[in-house]
Each structure stands twice: as structure tokens, then as C-alpha cells.
Design an enzyme around this catalytic site. Sequence first.
Site: not given
Length: 304
Positions: A135-137, A234
Site C-alpha cells: 500500500l502507498d504510504k 488513483r
Amino acid sequence: MKRVLNCIVPDEFDGQRLDTLLRSRYKMSGSLIKDLKRAEDGLLVNGSRARTVDLLHNGDSVTLTLHEYASENIPPVKLSFKTVYEDEDLLIVSKPAGMPTHTSQGNFLNTLSNAVMYHFMENGEEHVFRAVNRLDKDTSGLMCIAKNKYVHARLCADFHSKAVKRSYLAIVCGVIRGEGTIDLPIARENDSVIKRVVRSDGARSITHYKGLDVFSGYSLVELELETGRTHQIRVHMAHIGAPLLGDWLYGSEDKGLFSRQALHSYRIKLTHPVTGAVLEFEEPLPYDMMNFFYKFSKSPCILC
């Protein structure tokens, strides 16, 4: 640390070579089989060391021993995260927003990998940090960590073959009603290390979406990934004119309203590579997304 797998040879493998059992029943790669061959106790048949070319017989006892060592380049650091499920093969966690998954330049002691290594150390376990999904930050929610090379390889293959189901919740800018599928290729933007774009020469990327609620010009959306490209949700949502709330990189700069992209990994469904059990986990919306919903919506959140 050792992980031992045992099986009794069934009728279908009577007279077959050991490596046939490893590749067919366990779906092991050549590199993993080589690792087993190197270890003194890696491959045993009826308690004796065996070769991959040895023939098996119905009722033989096969023992496979996987050796695990702690990741030397990831310092264990006591950081907060939620353990959702754990056994000797798997760790399912809920990653908080703002925590990077892996160490990198500028993020050496504040990552999920640091926190998980500390968790393993506290439990007296030695494992390499093997994240099956990433997962992205600033994305929160469920992640799957494999505790050995075998389970990691099996689950990664399941992710690629769509056998693992992943669902996300997002708050997007704009009105999303009904269901739909975005099937658009994604590529790295020219001259950018981070940003991705929809482009004809990109990798095929498929996102399924379903509008759950509309409130004050925003929508709560459920999303399922059929592919797993970097920033896929996104990029796709921004491309159809509904960027994620707080996603400054892809078109929504509502930092005064929300400090990160409003994206949460809320459900994972998988088949355990060792036991064969079907496991499903859900993690409700985190406080910041739930609070934003209640602040602007007059209806109850069905997934909060």
C-alpha cells in the site's frame, strides 16, 4: 527458524518423482526446490534425506523443512499497527495511513517493515519481511505478510491470477452512482519517477467500482482491483473525473479538508496456501475517513 511441512504420498503420485510432487501438489518454483535440496533436512522421505529424482510410493511420508532468517537490513522498531490475523505462515495487518511499507531513503525507521520485524522479534520469531501486497504510504488498511518463501510465492501467484480478492473504499470528488469497470492501460509518466498516467502503451489495468453514497459533491465508492498497477485506483478515478479526496498528485488538492488520499484497503479474501482454508478479512473505515463522511453526509455510513 524452521517451518516444517508434512504430507503422506497419495495414490496419484505413486511411482512419481519427488520433484513432481513438489511442483504439482505444492506448486514450488525451481529456486525454492534448490533451497530445500541444499539443507540437510530440507527433503526427507520416510525420515531419510531424499533426492528430487527419487521415486515415491503410496503412503510414503514426505517432510519439507524451510529455514528462515531475520531480515538483517531492516532494524526492528516498536511502532503501532493492528494485527488482524496471525498463524505460523501468515500475518494480516492493518497499516495506518502515513506509514510507508518498505524502508527507503528518508524512511529507514518509520515503516511497516520496521514494525513487523519488531513484532517478530518480540515473539521470538525470525522471518524475512515479505509483503504480498503493498500500500502507498498514505493508504490505510489490510496488508498480507508471508512468513516464509513458500507461502510468499504461492500468495504472489494467487494475487497475479486473481485468486485473491481485494476491495477498497475511497471518498472521491464528484458524483459516482451505479457500477462500472475502468479498463485502461497505465504507464509511467515521462520524466517522472512517481506519477503514472493512462496511456496506450501502458500495461492493461482493470478497476471495478460501485458508488455507495453521494454527499455534498463527494462519493463513497467501493473498488475492486483485477490488476495491481502502481497507483491504479488513483490514476483510474482521476482519469474519469473523480479524483480521490486529498490526492494532490492526481488532481484533488483539498488539503484543508483531508490530509491524504482517502483510500482504504478494507477487504482481502484468499485461500491459505498450506491449510487450504478460505480466509476473509474486513477492516472498517479509519477514523479520518469516517469523520469526513459524517461531517458532510446526513445518512448513516453502511460500511463504517
